[in-house]
Design an enzyme around this catalytic site. Structure first.
Site, short mmCIF file in Angstrom:
data_model
loop_
_atom_site.label_atom_id
_atom_site.label_comp_id
_atom_site.label_asym_id
_atom_site.label_seq_id
_atom_site.Cartn_x
_atom_site.Cartn_y
_atom_site.Cartn_z
N LYS A 290 2.34 -14.22 6.05
CA LYS A 290 1.12 -13.27 5.63
C LYS A 290 1.16 -14.35 3.89
O LYS A 290 1.76 -14.01 2.64
CB LYS A 290 1.78 -12.07 5.68
CG LYS A 290 1.21 -11.15 4.69
CD LYS A 290 1.24 -9.99 4.63
CE LYS A 290 -0.09 -8.73 4.24
NZ LYS A 290 0.68 -7.31 4.05
N VAL B 297 -6.49 -18.30 11.23
CA VAL B 297 -5.37 -17.37 11.30
C VAL B 297 -6.39 -16.17 11.03
O VAL B 297 -7.54 -15.25 10.57
CB VAL B 297 -5.27 -17.44 9.44
CG1 VAL B 297 -4.20 -16.35 9.46
CG2 VAL B 297 -4.48 -18.61 9.30
N TYR C 113 6.23 -12.73 2.52
CA TYR C 113 4.54 -12.81 1.87
C TYR C 113 4.66 -13.25 0.89
O TYR C 113 5.30 -13.58 0.17
CB TYR C 113 4.22 -11.67 1.81
CG TYR C 113 2.97 -10.60 1.29
CD1 TYR C 113 2.37 -11.13 1.36
CD2 TYR C 113 3.19 -9.01 0.55
CE1 TYR C 113 0.63 -10.93 1.29
CE2 TYR C 113 2.29 -8.80 0.66
CZ TYR C 113 0.55 -9.31 0.56
OH TYR C 113 -0.11 -9.57 0.50
N THR D 40 0.98 -1.26 0.00
CA THR D 40 0.09 -0.24 -0.05
C THR D 40 0.73 1.38 0.28
O THR D 40 0.52 2.67 -0.40
CB THR D 40 -1.04 0.11 0.98
OG1 THR D 40 -1.10 -0.96 1.08
CG2 THR D 40 -1.82 0.95 1.18
#
Length: 301
Positions: free
Chosen positions: A158, A203, A133, A46
């Site tokens: 992630k 999760v 990630y 982001t």
């Protein structure tokens, strides 16, 4: 490092001529922490990690650390080519970050063995703990995830694929391997849409781009989902998050551009995105503004 609550992934504000807007970034991070973020992830997806030079990257991380002032953990992105990723890790350590989010390597599709070596070599560049990630061209097997969890500097995983069958097998494999505490979280765009499904496999943590521009709604959703208020969860998903996702999916890159537009709509000029992304079209910004109003109404704000 313990992560909890809503995880904040700030945008990186730019000036009209394309430079880094340091004061806007500082205020953006300060606002997010004051609103109740559980952690700050600076210069990540982001935050347009892909568009930052190394010097800019270090400045972004340093400003986030200063603005957070130790109130919550600060992590930052690292990825791309192996030398650049290692340079980012070293810059993050100099800037005072508490950890790294290891983004995928640049462009190439690689075998799992190569991905594991990539993580090993980037995470070895500093003593900072790292979260790996999984997304795009970085897809791990359960066996590889067990190897990651055994690395001294790797503290979490992630998921940005949304393959719940694969993630369930990864979670089971890592937990059955009996390694130290290991953190998993949902990293899909507009993650709230899939939070109920991810919680079903254990999760619970997730990243929230919505928190950047309408933290009231993000926090209302988090409160509802953790309290088991299924009615409020469904109202927010149907009335705010679903139409937001439909708007986001109109143009590639809107997962960033719309968030920046939202930050600006809420009173802090986040500036333009950098190419190859494009700014949100005026008619889409108008739709976003109406959605923000609807979300705040549902949340009772």
């Amino acid at each position: 490092m313990h992560l909890d609550g809503v995880l904040f992934f700030p945008v990186t504000p730019f000036t009209p001529d394309g430079g880094l807007d340091e004061e806007a970034l500082r205020e953006h991070v300060e606002r997010g922490v004051a609103a109740g973020a559980g952690g700050v992830f600076a210069a990540c997806g982001t935050g347009e990690f892909n568009a930052l030079g190394l010097d800019e990257y270090e400045r972004v991380v340093r400003i986030a650390v200063e603005a957070t002032a130790g109130r919550v953990p600060v992590l930052s992105g690292a990825g791309g080519s192996l030398p650049f990723a290692r340079s980012c890790a070293e810059a993050a350590a100099r800037a005072g970050a508490g950890g790294l989010l290891l983004l995928p390597p640049y462009l190439v599709n690689a075998p799992v063995r190569g991905l594991v070596k990539y993580v090993e070599q980037v995470s070895a560049a500093t003593e900072l703990p790292a979260i790996v990630y999984q997304r795009g061209n970085a897809r791990f097997t359960p066996e590889a995830a067990v190897e990651l969890a055994a690395m001294p500097n790797v503290m979490g995983f992630k998921d940005g694929l949304g393959d719940l069958d694969l993630l369930q097998r990864i979670v089971l494999a890592v937990r059955q391997a009996g390694h130290r505490e290991f953190t998993f979280f949902n990293g899909l765009p507009t993650a709230e849409m899939t939070v109920p499904a991810y919680r079903g496999i254990g999760v619970n943590l997730y990243s929230s781009a919505v928190f950047c521009f309408v933290p009231e709604v993000a926090l209302a959703f988090h409160k509802a989902v953790t309290a088991g208020d299924g009615e409020m969860v469904q109202r927010l998903l149907a009335g705010f998050y679903r139409p937001l996702v439909e708007l986001r999916d109109l143009v590639p890159g809107y997962a960033v551009a719309l968030v920046k537009a939202g930050v600006t709509l809420r009173g802090l000029d986040a500036g333009p995105v950098r190419p190859p992304l494009v700014d949100a079209a005026p008619e889409h910004v108008a739709r976003l503004e109406r959605l923000i109003g609807k979300g705040l109404e549902i949340a009772g704000c």
